[in-house]
Scaffold this active site. Structure first.
Site, mmCIF file in Angstrom:
data_model
loop_
_atom_site.group_PDB
_atom_site.id
_atom_site.type_symbol
_atom_site.label_atom_id
_atom_site.label_comp_id
_atom_site.label_asym_id
_atom_site.label_seq_id
_atom_site.Cartn_x
_atom_site.Cartn_y
_atom_site.Cartn_z
ATOM 1 N N GLN A 424 6.799 4.751 7.999
ATOM 2 C CA GLN A 424 7.680 4.230 6.954
ATOM 3 C C GLN A 424 7.247 2.822 6.558
ATOM 4 O O GLN A 424 6.855 2.023 7.405
ATOM 5 C CB GLN A 424 9.125 4.209 7.432
ATOM 6 C CG GLN A 424 9.716 5.588 7.675
ATOM 7 C CD GLN A 424 10.084 6.315 6.382
ATOM 8 O OE1 GLN A 424 9.800 5.855 5.282
ATOM 9 N NE2 GLN A 424 10.715 7.470 6.521
ATOM 10 N N ASP A 481 6.045 20.019 15.705
ATOM 11 C CA ASP A 481 5.329 19.749 14.459
ATOM 12 C C ASP A 481 4.124 20.666 14.400
ATOM 13 O O ASP A 481 3.555 21.044 15.435
ATOM 14 C CB ASP A 481 4.888 18.287 14.372
ATOM 15 C CG ASP A 481 4.641 17.852 12.929
ATOM 16 O OD1 ASP A 481 5.536 17.213 12.346
ATOM 17 O OD2 ASP A 481 3.569 18.173 12.376
ATOM 18 N N ASP A 531 13.558 16.123 9.653
ATOM 19 C CA ASP A 531 13.033 15.108 8.727
ATOM 20 C C ASP A 531 11.757 15.667 8.089
ATOM 21 O O ASP A 531 10.653 15.304 8.479
ATOM 22 C CB ASP A 531 12.748 13.816 9.493
ATOM 23 C CG ASP A 531 12.291 12.688 8.573
ATOM 24 O OD1 ASP A 531 12.472 12.811 7.343
ATOM 25 O OD2 ASP A 531 11.739 11.693 9.075
ATOM 26 N N CYS A 559 13.886 12.672 1.873
ATOM 27 C CA CYS A 559 13.392 11.591 1.013
ATOM 28 C C CYS A 559 13.394 11.989 -0.457
ATOM 29 O O CYS A 559 13.010 11.194 -1.311
ATOM 30 C CB CYS A 559 11.993 11.143 1.446
ATOM 31 S SG CYS A 559 10.752 12.440 1.418
#
Length: 634
Positions: A424, A481, A531, A559
């Protein structure tokens, strides 16, 4: 600093392509924004302290069904739009590929075929493959490179998982708009134009920016209600949480190297429309989101580039030249990173080494005078056609650690960042976001309940969220992931920070979720933190979450709330043959402004599993077409 226009609501009908939130790259700014247009009146220079966020406690309202004014400007009428033109596009199709390959896997497989990676057209190749399809599409920018690739690939015998891969050509006739013409009436300064492209809300007071962002969330929830056919669905939304820093907040940028409108060599952002023949680079000094460290470093490199008159800047029209771009990272630790990208093609190793020593000497001397500290100074040699930092091309370190990494901290945890790492870009706001997620995930669904909790960190990347949440009341944290490199980084980050209650699984979430649940603490509360990328997750991930009855709470971090609506709807659909498992319901939402002066922000949405009895009645009501009954039970 940039001045603000009197007319803060002027609009520009030209559209802007989406861009990543992680990188403010040189390629991100070649089209004008649709948020703010050229001012029609003279520009004044007011004080810029009016856009600082207030510290008032956030009030909570309820998402309501109202027809709100659109915060995006009206587009041109159909009559004023330029006539569409036909364009012939030739592509190459690879058939009989492994259907489980992602795009990245398919490209890796292709590059392993006989001498493919040595072909002159390989750097220009773009390959795409849809999930679970058995074909991939290859596109090349010129007729010559397309023909060369087609002939070479057709001559090979290629096998993937026991199947012979065939090569086909197909031709598309697509409709496209002609290149946008330069607006001769545009009276903005070059700096104002680049500000409109990189920070399209810069003319607005900060509180008004936050209001516009909240409206986007309201509209997304209106769309969710519409798709669910549930007009009475309400989601409490707190006021947008302001970024603690609104100026100079970016910790990563990519700057182009080119010429400014005066013809001088410049390090900054691309301005104008390349396809329209308008292409210049403008200095970042004065932009609200770029910090002073980056500006100082950009100006040092700019002075060096201007001295090297024998080495041309890169020209997109001819794909030639030496100086290309600069990548910078400025983490909160002060371990700054500067990487200069150049085209080393046609230069001997000895000449490049001499160049490196000259660059190192210049940068060290100039940075010492400016009292600018740099932890990593490196160069990357790249001769491809893309105007971005090349993640697969190594960086040669001129000064700093050999692995070209810097350190960032979040809540006292230390994370290693490489030039191409995703992290980020607003440090202070990231801690605000992660604290919100941590607090929401930690709350027990039932008041007074005190059960052990297993946290499932889905799409965990390098593990930042899970590690930052590890001090909470979690007996076990399991990250999943699909990217192997990300999982390896996550394991290294957990080990470095001494986090022992976390483990990681590599693979598609929908396939690994069962394994994760088998490793979870028996009879514990299972909480999901999701996320995903901007586009959300595949429908199969949502289906697998619904079918895991042990999961009764989700904290979803988006986002791009408009793109995530599909995921929200699929989580909440009544049980059916396609969407099995008891559905979820949104219970609250919050918005964190991670990117002041832009359109972007993060939305956090908490979902709870619906009580099974209520879900069964709701499904029956929808099957009978009784929407009113469904609404009354929501």
């Amino acid at each position: 600093m940039l001045p603000k226009s009197k007319n803060s609501k002027n609009s520009n009908a030209s559209r802007k392509r989406p861009r990543s939130q992680d990188s403010n790259s040189a390629a991100d700014t070649t089209a004008p924004s649709d948020d703010v247009a050229a001012p029609s009146s003279p520009v004044k220079r007011p004080r810029l302290d009016t856009d600082a966020p207030t510290e008032a406690a956030p009030e909570v309202d309820t998402d309501v069904v109202i027809a709100e004014a659109d915060d995006t400007p009206a587009t041109e009428s159909a009559a004023s739009q330029p006539e569409m033109i036909a364009k012939i596009v030739r592509r190459i199709k690879l058939v009989n590929l492994n259907k489980y390959h992602q795009t990245k896997d398919a490209k890796k497989w292709l590059l392993k075929q006989q001498a493919v990676k040595d072909q002159p057209w390989v750097e220009e190749l773009k390959l795409k493959k849809a999930p679970k399809s058995q074909f991939a599409i290859i596109t090349l920018p010129t007729e010559e490179s397309h023909q060369a690739a087609l002939e070479y690939l057709s001559s090979l015998t290629m096998v993937d998982k026991g199947q012979t891969v065939t090569v086909e050509e197909f031709v598309d006739e697509i409709k496209a708009r002609p290149p946008r013409q330069i607006d001769v009436n545009d009276k903005r300064t070059p700096l104002e134009r680049i500000a409109d492209q990189t920070t399209p809300h810069w003319r607005l007071p900060y509180e008004e920016q936050l209001t516009l962002k909240k409206k986007v969330v309201h509209k997304a929830f209106d769309e969710m209600r519409k798709q669910l056919k549930d007009k009475k669905l309400r989601v409490p939304i707190a006021d947008v949480i302001a970024s603690p820093e609104t100026k100079g907040y970016r910790t990563k940028c990519e700057f182009a190297i080119g010429v400014n409108p005066a013809g001088e060599r410049t390090v900054g952002f691309n301005s104008g429309a390349f396809k329209a023949g308008e292409y210049t680079v403008v200095s970042p000094r004065g932009l609200l989101h770029v910090n002073d460290t980056m500006i100082e470093a950009a100006e040092i490199i700019e002075s060096f580039v201007r001295q090297c008159t024998d080495l041309p800047v890169y020209d997109k029209t001819t794909n030639s030249g030496f100086f290309r771009l600069v990548l910078m990272r400025t983490p909160s630790t002060g371990q700054n990173m500067v990487v200069l990208q150049a085209n080393g093609e046609g230069h001997t190793p000895e000449a490049l080494e001499a160049f490196e020593q000259k660059f190192l000497a210049h940068f060290k001397d100039a940075s010492d005078k400016r009292k600018l500290k740099v932890h990593v100074l490196g160069v990357q040699y790249y001769s491809g056609v893309h105007d971005q930092f090349a993640p697969d091309v190594p960086v040669k370190v001129l000064e700093g650690p050999a692995d070209a990494t810097v350190e960032e901290t979040l809540f006292g945890f230390k994370f290693t960042i490489s030039p191409s790492s995703f992290f980020q870009i607003n440090h202070a706001a990231t801690e605000v976001l992660y604290k919100l997620v941590r607090d929401w995930a930690a709350e027990q669904r039932t008041e007074g309940e005190d059960k052990e909790t297993t946290l499932l960190d889905l799409c965990c990347g390098t593990g930042t969220i899970g590690i930052c949440m590890s001090p909470g009341n979690y007996t076990k944290i399991i990250g999943i992931d699909i990217v192997p490199e990300a999982i390896e980084d996550a394991k290294a980050n957990a080990k470095r920070n001494g986090v022992e209650n976390v483990s990681y699984l590599c693979g598609p979430v929908e396939k690994m979720l069962g394994t994760a649940l088998s490793e979870a603490i028996p009879n514990s509360q299972h909480v999901v933190v999701l996320d995903p990328p901007r586009s959300g997750v595949h429908q199969s991930v949502i289906k697998s979450i619904r079918q895991c009855s042990a999961i009764d709470k989700i904290v979803f971090v988006s986002c791009d709330v408009k793109q995530a609506v599909t995921n929200f709807v699929d989580l909440c659909r009544p049980t059916s043959a396609r969407f099995q498992g008891v559905p979820f319901r949104p219970v609250r939402a919050a918005v964190v402004d991670m990117f002041p002066h832009t359109k972007h922000f993060e939305t956090v949405l908490e979902f709870h599993r619906v009580e099974p009895e209520a879900s069964e009645e709701e499904a029956k009501a929808e099957a009978s077409g009784d929407e009113a009954d469904v609404a009354n039970r929501s």
